[in-house]
Scaffold this motif. Structure first.
Motif, PDB file in Angstrom:
ATOM      1  N   LYS A  86       0.865  -1.134  -0.059  1.00  0.00           N
ATOM      2  CA  LYS A  86       0.106  -0.013  -0.055  1.00  0.00           C
ATOM      3  C   LYS A  86       0.973   1.184  -0.008  1.00  0.00           C
ATOM      4  N   ASP A 122      -4.606   8.531   1.756  1.00  0.00           N
ATOM      5  CA  ASP A 122      -4.119   7.211   1.375  1.00  0.00           C
ATOM      6  C   ASP A 122      -3.894   7.560  -0.094  1.00  0.00           C
ATOM      7  N   ARG A 149      -5.023   4.815   7.343  1.00  0.00           N
ATOM      8  CA  ARG A 149      -5.537   4.264   6.311  1.00  0.00           C
ATOM      9  C   ARG A 149      -4.377   3.302   5.620  1.00  0.00           C
ATOM     10  N   ASP A 183      -8.433  -0.209   3.216  1.00  0.00           N
ATOM     11  CA  ASP A 183      -9.293  -0.581   1.874  1.00  0.00           C
ATOM     12  C   ASP A 183      -9.081  -2.188   1.830  1.00  0.00           C
ATOM     13  N   ARG A 184      -7.929  -2.758   1.975  1.00  0.00           N
ATOM     14  CA  ARG A 184      -7.809  -4.227   1.896  1.00  0.00           C
ATOM     15  C   ARG A 184      -6.757  -4.751   3.034  1.00  0.00           C
TER      16      ARG A 184
END
Length: 449
Positions: free
Chosen positions: A140, A293, A315, A321-322
């Motif tokens: 990420k 993010d 984040r 998100d994942r």
């Protein structure tokens, strides 16, 4: 975190129940396990390997303490003769791995363990725990770096990380992936990561006036000053800074940057930039934070917001998100025979495997081949030996060198995989010999007893 001396009991119970059953049956021949990710999460075009350093630390230091053995003996689940064998348990195997910072794709092993069965089995839980987390965060963070080339990126996520170890390891993983530093002081000391910090709104509120707070902070930190300007009125604070900055400049003190943490960041940045430029302060940079993010960073820069740096926290440090990888550590060979899991949706490729990467004429990544160890398809092999007989083959590189390697890897990504949203699937082929081996293993498994 994740250094020598952590408890061997930081594992799942079933690792120990399996070990007792193996002990009872005298099963301890050589086993091969591999760690891989089954599939990419939606919105991810690649993954970046992380966590190998902590895995090697864990394997080199693995042992049970007297107190842990006493607890196992007294818990009522294990026989004394089995518990006695654990006193001498050490990791004595070999490890092949992709370097930290390497980019990889589904079904590609990033780590292989070859060791006596009970050693290779027992380490599963902690290895998955360490590799999954740092790979997830590094992946990420790499996306944030791709969204903001050339911008200052600082990890701000400690306070909302899921525990102390997560806060430390996410600082490490984000720096590995290309961030410039962290607010996490212990991570700075442990891995020599540059540390960054500004001030909290409480510092402003504790003073009778915002301007007085600014002046006090600058006088205490004349060489590294970033002023938080959105406690009350962002633009009003920016205007107040103009005469203060000129007065301090006459004393040889410079305000490096201002930080905006709330509201419409793009709009505030434009207004603040205009105020500072009109006040003849073009050198003061604008740094923003607040639930950022890769998507938010990309949107701000696509909107041409005049922002010089970003503090990215919650984040990223939670991969909001994942928040997990569909990863596994599976047996691929035991006692000289290839093994294969065939569960629906979770089938594995058997045997010891290697990943070969091809490049196009421009030097960009063009495709991978998943093959058996010993095959020589076109491309460069990605896994190398990092541990032999339970010990590192050579000293681990410093984190800054790993970071440089990760940056070089990102530079090899084809344009279609560098995007924050969208993208295409990267081609990963499976060699004919590996497919044939899978069919052979399947026939053996289906043969009558």
């Amino acid at each position: 975190m994740s250094t020598a001396g952590e408890s061997a009991l930081l594992t799942d119970l079933y690792q120990l129940t399996m070990l007792q059953a193996y002990h009872d049956q005298g099963m301890n021949e050589t086993a091969v396990f591999e760690f891989f990710v089954r599939k990419l999460s939606d919105g991810r075009n690649f993954l970046m390997a992380g966590g190998l350093e902590q895995v090697l630390d864990y394997l080199e230091s693995l042992q049970f303490t007297a107190d842990e053995l006493a607890w196992l003996a007294g818990c009522g689940r294990f026989r004394p003769d089995f518990v006695d064998t654990l006193a001498g348990l050490r990791f004595t195997g070999d490890v092949m791995a992709m370097p930290e910072g390497a980019l990889f794709f589904p079904d590609e092993p990033i780590l292989r363990v070859v060791a006596p069965l009970r050693e290779a089995q027992f380490v599963e839980t902690r290895l998955v725990n360490l590799l999954q987390f740092q790979t997830m965060i590094a992946s990420k963070a790499a996306r944030v770096r791709l969204a903001a080339p050339g911008k200052l990126l600082v990890d701000f996520g400690l306070r909302r990380a899921h525990g102390a170890e997560a806060g430390l390891l996410s600082a490490r993983a984000s720096y590995l992936a290309g961030f410039d530093g962290t607010s996490n002081v212990q991570a700075g000391m442990r891995w020599n990561i540059p540390v960054f910090g500004t001030m909290a709104h409480s510092f402003i509120q504790a003073h009778e006036s915002e301007l007085l707070a600014f002046e006090h902070f600058v006088c205490s930190h004349p060489k590294t000053t970033t002023l938080l300007i959105d406690t009350y009125d962002t633009e009003r604070a920016a205007r107040a800074i103009v005469p203060l900055a000129h007065r301090l400049a006459r004393e040889g003190i410079a305000i490096q940057s201002v930080r905006i943490d709330s509201g419409d960041l793009a709009q505030h940045a434009r207004r603040v930039r205009a105020i500072l430029d009109a006040g003849n302060l073009p050198a003061i940079r604008i740094f923003v934070s607040g639930n950022l993010d890769e998507y938010e960073v990309h949107a701000l820069l696509a909107d041409a917001a005049p922002i010089d740096g970003f503090g990215v926290g919650t984040r990223m440090n939670t991969s909001a998100d994942r928040p997990y990888l569909d990863c596994a550590y599976k047996l691929q060979e035991y006692a000289g025979l290839a093994r294969r899991k065939r569960s629906e949706g979770k089938a594995t490729w058997p045997g010891c495997k290697q990943v070969f990467r091809r490049f196009d004429a421009d030097g960009r990544m063009a495709g991978d081949t998943l093959a058996l160890e010993g095959e020589t398809p076109p491309g460069a092999p990605l896994l190398g030996q990092v541990m032999r007989g339970g010990r590192r083959i050579e000293a681990s590189p410093p984190l800054v060198a790993v970071r440089d390697y990760a940056g070089a890897q990102l530079a090899l990504l084809p344009p279609a995989l560098r995007v924050v949203e969208g993208g295409v699937s990267y081609p990963v082929e499976v060699s004919a010999r590996l497919r044939e081996l899978a069919e052979t293993v399947d026939r053996r498994a289906m043969a009558p007893p």
